[in-house]
Write a protein that holds these residues in place. Structure first.
Motif, PDB file in Angstrom:
ATOM      1  N   ILE A  47       0.840  -1.212   0.000  1.00 45.21           N
ATOM      2  CA  ILE A  47       0.000   0.000   0.000  1.00 45.21           C
ATOM      3  C   ILE A  47       0.873   1.259   0.000  1.00 45.21           C
ATOM      4  CG2 ILE A  47      -1.638   1.330   1.398  1.00 45.21           C
ATOM      5  CD1 ILE A  47      -2.807  -1.455   2.260  1.00 45.21           C
ATOM      6  N   ASP A  48       1.926   1.242   0.814  1.00 48.44           N
ATOM      7  CA  ASP A  48       2.846   2.393   0.853  1.00 48.44           C
ATOM      8  C   ASP A  48       3.514   2.617  -0.506  1.00 48.44           C
ATOM      9  OD1 ASP A  48       2.220   2.811   3.482  1.00 48.44           O
ATOM     10  OD2 ASP A  48       4.161   2.198   4.294  1.00 48.44           O
ATOM     11  N   ALA A  49       3.950   1.523  -1.123  1.00 43.94           N
ATOM     12  CA  ALA A  49       4.610   1.635  -2.431  1.00 43.94           C
ATOM     13  C   ALA A  49       3.644   2.182  -3.477  1.00 43.94           C
ATOM     14  CB  ALA A  49       5.154   0.280  -2.868  1.00 43.94           C
ATOM     15  N   ALA A  50       2.389   1.730  -3.426  1.00 42.67           N
ATOM     16  CA  ALA A  50       1.381   2.205  -4.376  1.00 42.67           C
ATOM     17  C   ALA A  50       1.189   3.714  -4.236  1.00 42.67           C
ATOM     18  CB  ALA A  50       0.064   1.473  -4.148  1.00 42.67           C
ATOM     19  N   ILE A  68      -4.180  -1.405  -4.869  1.00 43.72           N
ATOM     20  CA  ILE A  68      -3.770  -2.743  -4.418  1.00 43.72           C
ATOM     21  C   ILE A  68      -5.026  -3.574  -4.176  1.00 43.72           C
ATOM     22  CG2 ILE A  68      -2.578  -4.093  -2.640  1.00 43.72           C
ATOM     23  CD1 ILE A  68      -0.716  -2.356  -4.409  1.00 43.72           C
ATOM     24  N   ASP A  69      -5.131  -4.699  -4.891  1.00 42.34           N
ATOM     25  CA  ASP A  69      -6.259  -5.626  -4.719  1.00 42.34           C
ATOM     26  C   ASP A  69      -5.746  -6.842  -3.946  1.00 42.34           C
ATOM     27  OD1 ASP A  69      -8.517  -7.196  -4.872  1.00 42.34           O
ATOM     28  OD2 ASP A  69      -8.814  -6.921  -7.035  1.00 42.34           O
ATOM     29  N   GLN A 106      13.511 -11.491   8.379  1.00 44.72           N
ATOM     30  CA  GLN A 106      13.279 -11.225   6.974  1.00 44.72           C
ATOM     31  C   GLN A 106      12.704  -9.807   6.837  1.00 44.72           C
ATOM     32  OE1 GLN A 106      11.763 -14.744   4.572  1.00 44.72           O
ATOM     33  NE2 GLN A 106      10.891 -15.170   6.578  1.00 44.72           N
ATOM     34  N   GLN A 107      12.934  -9.221   5.682  1.00 39.74           N
ATOM     35  CA  GLN A 107      12.440  -7.857   5.450  1.00 39.74           C
ATOM     36  C   GLN A 107      11.006  -7.929   4.901  1.00 39.74           C
ATOM     37  OE1 GLN A 107      15.361  -4.987   3.978  1.00 39.74           O
ATOM     38  NE2 GLN A 107      16.878  -6.627   3.985  1.00 39.74           N
ATOM     39  N   VAL A 108      10.081  -8.247   5.813  1.00 39.93           N
ATOM     40  CA  VAL A 108       8.714  -8.599   5.426  1.00 39.93           C
ATOM     41  C   VAL A 108       7.935  -7.410   4.851  1.00 39.93           C
ATOM     42  CG1 VAL A 108       8.591 -10.578   6.959  1.00 39.93           C
ATOM     43  CG2 VAL A 108       7.967  -8.345   7.851  1.00 39.93           C
ATOM     44  N   TYR A 109       8.172  -6.227   5.345  1.00 38.75           N
ATOM     45  CA  TYR A 109       7.532  -5.024   4.795  1.00 38.75           C
ATOM     46  C   TYR A 109       7.951  -4.851   3.338  1.00 38.75           C
ATOM     47  CZ  TYR A 109       6.835   0.060   4.121  1.00 38.75           C
ATOM     48  OH  TYR A 109       6.489   1.297   3.643  1.00 38.75           O
ATOM     49  N   ARG A 129       8.726  -3.945  -2.421  1.00 42.16           N
ATOM     50  CA  ARG A 129       9.588  -4.248  -3.571  1.00 42.16           C
ATOM     51  C   ARG A 129       8.800  -4.913  -4.703  1.00 42.16           C
ATOM     52  NH1 ARG A 129      13.578  -2.332  -5.554  1.00 42.16           N
ATOM     53  NH2 ARG A 129      14.673  -4.228  -6.157  1.00 42.16           N
ATOM     54  N   SER A 130       7.830  -5.750  -4.349  1.00 44.99           N
ATOM     55  CA  SER A 130       7.026  -6.409  -5.386  1.00 44.99           C
ATOM     56  C   SER A 130       6.258  -5.382  -6.202  1.00 44.99           C
ATOM     57  CB  SER A 130       6.052  -7.405  -4.743  1.00 44.99           C
ATOM     58  OG  SER A 130       6.750  -8.461  -4.132  1.00 44.99           O
TER      59      SER A 130
END
Length: 319
Positions: free
Chosen positions: A49-52, A65-66, A266-269, A274-275
């Motif tokens: 959501i942040d990346a969007a 984001i869906d 792990q860098q879960v955020y 990144r995706s």
């Protein structure tokens, strides 16, 4: 005359602004994680959501984001979600694969229909996904075992907690644990223990193994499932050494209590962030990543830096 000209300019600007709003590019990115109940995927959702929002502002586009993640892990439901996203007109899809074999056809079908797919956390290596963002799972398993062996003084009996037997990322981590153990003659692996990936099932498995194998002096956890709940580890702090992957808020409590000596976060955020970055590069900028594998590093978290690391979760699990 001047007033008429001014009015015409204003109307013209208004029309231009309206046309710009109408022609603003909009993209829908589907995100299919493994399970709603796992906080690591909640953090990934916030990252997406942040990346969007950030990339939408950067490029002057709209990104939606869906989120199509099953409540509990179910590869069949993930495959259906991918199919539904394609039918709904998604421009790109990111998925963490519960079972690569069950998802490969769905991923390939999406790509055939013009919808690029990225994987995160858990890959489908034989599929037509264009990028995967994740740790190097085999090296992760090696790191877990090497760190645990040091804590155990290079001798003792180890149990491996391994989650879903069909998850390719976990299979690789287990292989890494075994590879590292072979290089250490003082370490014996009692067995690899699989279980449903809920805190309760994982904690029950640990308790069952400890009762049946009181000589176990080390736990190599390739995922932190039992540590998501309270009082999962019944041994006296320090009597059994434990190294686990992930460093969620409940897990940090086990560092502070001394039941766990090291967490490998792990860098879960970033799974989500990144995706979405990769998919926006692909669909908007028409740019491919330099490599299919975008490798994410693990972050060591100990009792000494647990409080500092905990501050990340205020951002990652915001409501």
């Amino acid at each position: 005359m001047k007033h008429e000209l001014f009015a015409t300019l204003i109307i013209g600007l208004g029309l231009a602004t309206g046309l710009e709003a109408q022609t603003k590019k909009a993209y829908t990115i589907g995100v299919v994680a493994k399970s709603q109940s796992n906080p690591v995927f909640q953090a990934a959702r916030v990252g997406a959501i942040d990346a969007a929002r950030e990339l939408g502002e950067k490029y002057g586009i709209e990104i939606k984001i869906d989120w199509r993640t099953p409540n509990e892990e179910d590869a069949q439901k993930q495959a259906e979600a991918i199919e539904q996203l394609v039918l709904a007109g998604a421009n790109g899809i990111a998925v963490s694969c519960s079972d690569a074999n069950k998802l490969t056809d769905a991923i390939n079908s999406a790509v055939k229909n013009g919808v690029p797919v990225a994987t995160f956390d858990s890959d489908a290596p034989n599929s037509k996904r264009f990028v995967t963002y994740a740790i190097d799972d085999e090296k992760c398993g090696e790191q877990v075992m090497n760190e645990l062996a040091k804590l155990m003084g290079d001798k003792g009996v180890v149990a491996v907690l391994a989650g879903n037997q069909n998850a390719p990322n976990l299979q690789k981590r287990v292989q890494g644990v075994k590879n590292a153990a072979k290089k250490n003659p003082g370490i014996t692996i009692r067995d690899v223990y699989y279980h449903k990936e809920t805190p309760q099932d994982a904690a029950a498995k640990v308790e069952q193994v400890m009762q049946a194998n009181p000589d176990v002096t080390g736990w190599a956890m390739v995922g932190g499932w039992p540590l998501f709940t309270d009082n999962a580890l019944q041994w006296q702090p320090g009597t059994v050494k434990c190294v686990s992957v992930d460093a969620l808020p409940p897990e940090l409590a086990y560092l502070r209590s001394g039941h766990v000596q090291l967490l490998l976060a792990q860098q879960v955020y970033e799974w989500g962030h990144r995706s979405v970055e990769h998919l926006v590069d692909k669909v908007h900028l028409k740019k491919d990543p330099p490599s299919v594998r975008d490798v994410s590093a693990l972050i060591p978290v100990t009792r000494a830096n647990a409080d500092d690391f905990a501050k990340n979760w205020d951002k990652w699990l915001r409501k």
